[in-house]
Design an enzyme around this catalytic site. Structure first.
Site, PDB file in Angstrom:
ATOM      1  N   SER A  15      35.494  -7.568  17.288  1.00  0.00           N
ATOM      2  CA  SER A  15      36.687  -7.237  16.503  1.00  0.00           C
ATOM      3  C   SER A  15      36.868  -8.212  15.332  1.00  0.00           C
ATOM      4  O   SER A  15      36.719  -9.423  15.483  1.00  0.00           O
ATOM      5  CB  SER A  15      37.930  -7.302  17.406  1.00  0.00           C
ATOM      6  OG  SER A  15      39.092  -7.177  16.614  1.00  0.00           O
ATOM      7  N   LYS A  66      44.653   2.539  24.194  1.00  0.00           N
ATOM      8  CA  LYS A  66      45.708   3.025  23.293  1.00  0.00           C
ATOM      9  C   LYS A  66      46.666   4.040  23.935  1.00  0.00           C
ATOM     10  O   LYS A  66      47.840   4.085  23.579  1.00  0.00           O
ATOM     11  CB  LYS A  66      45.078   3.669  22.056  1.00  0.00           C
ATOM     12  CG  LYS A  66      44.510   2.663  21.077  1.00  0.00           C
ATOM     13  CD  LYS A  66      43.995   3.374  19.840  1.00  0.00           C
ATOM     14  CE  LYS A  66      43.689   2.368  18.760  1.00  0.00           C
ATOM     15  NZ  LYS A  66      43.375   3.009  17.485  1.00  0.00           N
ATOM     16  N   GLU A  78      58.899   6.346  17.532  1.00  0.00           N
ATOM     17  CA  GLU A  78      58.523   7.696  17.087  1.00  0.00           C
ATOM     18  C   GLU A  78      57.090   7.736  16.524  1.00  0.00           C
ATOM     19  O   GLU A  78      56.336   8.685  16.755  1.00  0.00           O
ATOM     20  CB  GLU A  78      59.539   8.150  16.021  1.00  0.00           C
ATOM     21  CG  GLU A  78      59.578   9.626  15.740  1.00  0.00           C
ATOM     22  CD  GLU A  78      59.842  10.484  16.973  1.00  0.00           C
ATOM     23  OE1 GLU A  78      60.548  10.034  17.895  1.00  0.00           O
ATOM     24  OE2 GLU A  78      59.291  11.616  16.999  1.00  0.00           O
ATOM     25  N   ASP A 102      48.078   3.505  12.681  1.00  0.00           N
ATOM     26  CA  ASP A 102      46.765   4.033  12.267  1.00  0.00           C
ATOM     27  C   ASP A 102      46.868   5.113  11.187  1.00  0.00           C
ATOM     28  O   ASP A 102      46.189   5.049  10.162  1.00  0.00           O
ATOM     29  CB  ASP A 102      46.019   4.631  13.474  1.00  0.00           C
ATOM     30  CG  ASP A 102      45.402   3.558  14.352  1.00  0.00           C
ATOM     31  OD1 ASP A 102      45.103   2.461  13.846  1.00  0.00           O
ATOM     32  OD2 ASP A 102      45.207   3.834  15.560  1.00  0.00           O
ATOM     33  N   GLY A 129      39.200  13.626  17.557  1.00  0.00           N
ATOM     34  CA  GLY A 129      39.518  12.596  18.555  1.00  0.00           C
ATOM     35  C   GLY A 129      40.820  11.873  18.227  1.00  0.00           C
ATOM     36  O   GLY A 129      41.669  12.393  17.496  1.00  0.00           O
ATOM     37  N   GLY A 130      40.961  10.671  18.764  1.00  0.00           N
ATOM     38  CA  GLY A 130      42.194   9.898  18.603  1.00  0.00           C
ATOM     39  C   GLY A 130      42.492   9.550  17.153  1.00  0.00           C
ATOM     40  O   GLY A 130      43.633   9.687  16.697  1.00  0.00           O
ATOM     41  N   LYS A 156      38.607  21.366  21.038  1.00  0.00           N
ATOM     42  CA  LYS A 156      39.365  20.136  20.752  1.00  0.00           C
ATOM     43  C   LYS A 156      40.033  20.205  19.376  1.00  0.00           C
ATOM     44  O   LYS A 156      41.162  19.753  19.199  1.00  0.00           O
ATOM     45  CB  LYS A 156      38.459  18.905  20.860  1.00  0.00           C
ATOM     46  CG  LYS A 156      38.315  18.458  22.311  1.00  0.00           C
ATOM     47  CD  LYS A 156      37.366  17.306  22.475  1.00  0.00           C
ATOM     48  CE  LYS A 156      37.945  15.957  22.084  1.00  0.00           C
ATOM     49  NZ  LYS A 156      36.953  14.876  22.303  1.00  0.00           N
ATOM     50  N   GLY A 242      35.919   2.966   5.213  1.00  0.00           N
ATOM     51  CA  GLY A 242      36.799   2.729   6.362  1.00  0.00           C
ATOM     52  C   GLY A 242      37.484   1.371   6.367  1.00  0.00           C
ATOM     53  O   GLY A 242      38.409   1.153   7.161  1.00  0.00           O
TER      54      GLY A 242
HETATM   55  P1  ATR Z   1      38.280   8.195  18.506  1.00  0.00           P
HETATM   56  O1  ATR Z   1      39.437   7.906  19.391  1.00  0.00           O
HETATM   57  O2  ATR Z   1      37.585   6.976  17.974  1.00  0.00           O
HETATM   58  O3  ATR Z   1      38.599   9.164  17.413  1.00  0.00           O
HETATM   59  P2  ATR Z   1      37.190  10.079  20.398  1.00  0.00           P
HETATM   60  O4  ATR Z   1      38.565  10.423  20.819  1.00  0.00           O
HETATM   61  O5  ATR Z   1      36.184   9.819  21.451  1.00  0.00           O
HETATM   62  O6  ATR Z   1      37.160   8.825  19.442  1.00  0.00           O
HETATM   63  O7  ATR Z   1      36.677  11.258  19.422  1.00  0.00           O
HETATM   64  C1  ATR Z   1      35.413  11.304  18.989  1.00  0.00           C
HETATM   65  C2  ATR Z   1      35.245  12.393  17.938  1.00  0.00           C
HETATM   66  O8  ATR Z   1      33.919  12.239  17.419  1.00  0.00           O
HETATM   67  C3  ATR Z   1      35.302  13.808  18.468  1.00  0.00           C
HETATM   68  O9  ATR Z   1      35.698  14.672  17.429  1.00  0.00           O
HETATM   69  C4  ATR Z   1      33.840  14.066  18.850  1.00  0.00           C
HETATM   70  O10 ATR Z   1      33.464  15.414  18.896  1.00  0.00           O
HETATM   71  P3  ATR Z   1      33.667  16.281  20.254  1.00  0.00           P
HETATM   72  O11 ATR Z   1      35.111  16.646  20.279  1.00  0.00           O
HETATM   73  O12 ATR Z   1      32.781  17.443  20.069  1.00  0.00           O
HETATM   74  O13 ATR Z   1      33.257  15.380  21.386  1.00  0.00           O
HETATM   75  C5  ATR Z   1      33.153  13.411  17.688  1.00  0.00           C
HETATM   76  N1  ATR Z   1      31.777  12.987  17.956  1.00  0.00           N
HETATM   77  C6  ATR Z   1      31.378  11.846  18.549  1.00  0.00           C
HETATM   78  N2  ATR Z   1      30.034  11.800  18.599  1.00  0.00           N
HETATM   79  C7  ATR Z   1      29.579  12.927  18.004  1.00  0.00           C
HETATM   80  C8  ATR Z   1      28.283  13.451  17.726  1.00  0.00           C
HETATM   81  N3  ATR Z   1      27.169  12.796  18.075  1.00  0.00           N
HETATM   82  N4  ATR Z   1      28.191  14.642  17.081  1.00  0.00           N
HETATM   83  C9  ATR Z   1      29.310  15.313  16.715  1.00  0.00           C
HETATM   84  N5  ATR Z   1      30.558  14.870  16.952  1.00  0.00           N
HETATM   85  C10 ATR Z   1      30.699  13.692  17.592  1.00  0.00           C
END
Ligand code: ATR
Length: 280
Positions: A15, A66, A78, A102, A129-130, A156, A242
């Site tokens: 980190s 988290k 909120e 975030d 994802g998150g 998702k 990023g």
């Molecule tokens: P974070 O909290 O960091 O956003 P996460 O909740 O694990 O991480 O979400 C990961 C995201 O990256 C998801 O959208 C995941 O796609 P899936 O919903 O299909 O799992 C995407 N992701 C991670 N590795 C991937 C890969 N090799 N190819 C395509 N999508 C990927």
């Protein structure tokens, strides 16, 4: 007395939060220290109790805690409630309050390079994802022209897009469909870990059909110039790396704890120096 701040996560060894927060504390002449704590899932509850017991001002929370931390806090602001996740905890009297900086951190970094208001933007996000949830939820509050999501797992993306029922101009796409319709978008935001060190040549999407006006954003910051951003630069597109989101969310946490505004450019320079402009 020296005030104590920190971040909990697992793993946490790489980190860069201690570097930027400690530099900001020093810069502003605040007598404090920010430490990275590796916390196992089974110890999360005790670690949270420790924040109070040790009289800490606050902590950042990162993967994998988290969401799980929420049940151990006294109150959820909120900002964290709507995202369903906490990245910042602040001690308020005898209460621990959870916040999330975030989404706001990303939007602040994006706003710096926008030449039109969010309301006029057609946005595509890759990932569900998150991090994607934080960004989607924060941006749709400003009512963009459209906000589409593509993801490897369509269900998702569907779940995420349904989480803001009042926002109408949205669609779920496969990655292929998004690639074929890329010219629609003013902003393309990549939120998955694709392209992160060590898999640095991987790209989540082909930018072949992106419009010249498009801004390409990647929340991956190791390496700073991901393969996706290099592809965008080769096409002459504007990019947002990023590091911007990382330092802006950190600065917002810092402000919650200290009431003072850290120097974002200095924070950014520290991250760039540490990453050396390349992967580590
Ligand atoms: P974070 O909290 O960091 O956003 P996460 O909740 O694990 O991480 O979400 C990961 C995201 O990256 C998801 O959208 C995941 O796609 P899936 O919903 O299909 O799992 C995407 N992701 C991670 N590795 C991937 C890969 N090799 N190819 C395509 N999508 C990927």
């Amino acid at each position: 007395m020296k005030q104590l701040y920190g971040v909990i996560g697992n793993p946490i060894g790489h980190s860069m939060s201690p570097d930027i927060h400690n530099a900001a504390l020093k810069d502003l002449g605040l007598d404090g220290h920010y430490h990275a704590f590796q916390v196992e899932n089974d110890n999360l509850k005790d670690a949270v109790k420790g924040i109070k017991a040790l009289g800490m001002i606050g902590i950042n929370v990162t993967v994998p805690h988290k969401v799980a931390i929420m049940e151990h806090l006294d109150h959820i602001d909120e900002s964290a409630k709507v995202l369903g996740a906490v990245n910042t905890v602040r001690t308020e009297g005898d209460m621990l309050v959870g916040y999330n900086t975030d989404g706001e951190g990303f939007v602040k970094s994006l706003r710096k390079i926008l030449d039109k208001p969010v309301q006029d933007l057609s946005i595509l996000m890759i990932g569900a994802g998150g991090a994607a949830r934080a960004i989607f939820t924060t941006i749709v509050r400003e009512n963009p022209k459209r906000f589409d999501i593509c993801n490897r797992t369509l269900e998702k993306a569907e779940q995420l897009i349904q989480s803001s029922p009042s926002f109408q101009n949205k669609q779920v796409l496969t990655i292929k469909e998004a690639e074929e319709n890329l010219e629609r978008y003013d902003v393309i935001i990549h939120t998955t870990s694709i392209g992160m060190y060590p898999d640095i040549d991987a790209v989540p999407i082909s930018l072949q059909r992106a419009a010249n006006r498009a801004i390409v954003c990647d929340i991956v910051y190791n390496p700073i110039r991901t393969a996706l951003l290099k592809q965008a630069e080769q096409k002459g597109l504007r990019t947002l790396d990023g590091v911007g989101m990382f330092v802006e969310q950190a600065a917002l946490s810092f402000q919650l704890w200290t009431g003072q505004e850290p120097d974002i450019d200095k924070m950014r320079a520290i991250v760039e120096a540490k990453l050396g402009g390349k992967e580590c």
